[in-house]
Design an enzyme around this catalytic site. Structure first.
Site, short mmCIF file in Angstrom:
data_model
loop_
_atom_site.label_atom_id
_atom_site.label_comp_id
_atom_site.label_asym_id
_atom_site.label_seq_id
_atom_site.Cartn_x
_atom_site.Cartn_y
_atom_site.Cartn_z
N ASP A 9 0.87 -1.17 0.00
CA ASP A 9 0.00 0.00 0.00
C ASP A 9 0.91 1.23 0.00
O ASP A 9 2.10 1.12 0.29
CB ASP A 9 -0.90 -0.03 1.24
CG ASP A 9 -1.71 1.22 1.40
OD1 ASP A 9 -2.42 1.60 0.44
OD2 ASP A 9 -1.63 1.85 2.47
N ASP A 11 -0.15 5.16 0.92
CA ASP A 11 -0.37 6.11 2.01
C ASP A 11 -0.44 5.38 3.36
O ASP A 11 -1.27 4.49 3.55
CB ASP A 11 -1.69 6.86 1.81
CG ASP A 11 -1.69 7.68 0.53
OD1 ASP A 11 -1.45 8.88 0.61
OD2 ASP A 11 -1.94 7.10 -0.55
N ASP A 171 -1.55 -0.94 5.94
CA ASP A 171 -1.74 -0.34 7.27
C ASP A 171 -3.19 -0.26 7.71
O ASP A 171 -3.46 0.18 8.83
CB ASP A 171 -1.13 1.06 7.31
CG ASP A 171 -1.89 2.05 6.42
OD1 ASP A 171 -2.02 1.78 5.22
OD2 ASP A 171 -2.34 3.08 6.94
#
Length: 230
Positions: A9, A11, A171
């Site tokens: 991922d 961001d 995250d």
């Protein structure tokens, strides 16, 4: 690592983009004369995209707006964000070193993000790390996006990797759900923007710093290699 494909991922996983995303949100909200929203208030919405950040900012000030007005604020957000995309955003500590080590050992690296592709490419390019990746798959790269599994599978295919030896690193619950649906192991990063703690999201492994990633990856690859096949 020779046959591994690591799907990251963007961001909150590779790059701490919160400062510039929050600045863009507050820029848009300022058009309504609203005060700045603190970064910590908006961090947990980053994984859901700019529109969600704007709506959360409005909620924090007790405002509700019709969809066309939110669309207008989103346009203001994007007009500000694109030229300021890497003003304060930086890779998380140890991330670049880890990526370079994985590449040197033969792993294929991919980005799978719900950020629009052009923005993802611009961010990685301005940070000087776009060349580390065999593939960058954005929100608009396929007809679907995370948590749909085909976004992850598509990123692996773009990187010319094998889904059977792929691992997702993310995250948020969106990343973990996407990896689960795609049938690959997932490593959760505690330093990102998740709404819930990692012990609730329950990824296959958890890291709190990029210095821990290599051990987590090797452990999961070993486990996958020893798993029985049908």
């Amino acid at each position: 690592m020779q046959n591994a494909t690591l799907v990251f991922d963007l961001d909150g996983t590779l790059v701490d983009t919160a400062p510039d995303l929050v600045a863009a949100t507050n820029h848009a909200l300022a058009d309504l004369g609203l005060p700045p929203i603190p970064a910590e208030t908006l961090r947990h919405t980053i994984g859901f995209g700019a529109r969600r950040m704007i709506v959360e900012g409005l909620n924090q000030t007790g405002r509700t707006l019709p969809e066309p007005e939110i669309d207008r604020l989103l346009s203001l957000f994007l007009a500000y964000y694109e030229p300021n995309i890497a003003r304060e955003s930086r890779p998380f500590d140890g991330a670049v070193t880890a990526l370079e080590r994985f590449r040197a050992e033969g792993a294929r690296l991919a980005v799978c993000t719900n950020k629009r592709l052009a923005l993802a490419e611009r961010l990685l390019g301005e940070l000087g790390i776009d060349g580390l990746f065999a593939a960058i798959a954005g929100r608009d790269s396929f007809p679907v996006y995370k948590p749909h599994p085909d976004h992850v599978r598509g990123a692996v295919a773009m990187a010319k990797g094998d889904i059977k030896s792929a691992i997702m690193i993310g995250d948020t619950g969106i990343d973990i759900a996407a990896a689960r649906a795609a049938g690959i192991p997932v490593i959760g990063c505690t330093f990102g923007y998740a709404e819930e703690p990692m012990d609730v999201l329950a990824p296959d492994a958890v890291i709190s710093h990029y210095s821990e990633l290599e051990t987590a990856v090797r452990t999961l690859l070993t486990k996958a290699a020893s798993a029985p096949t049908d």
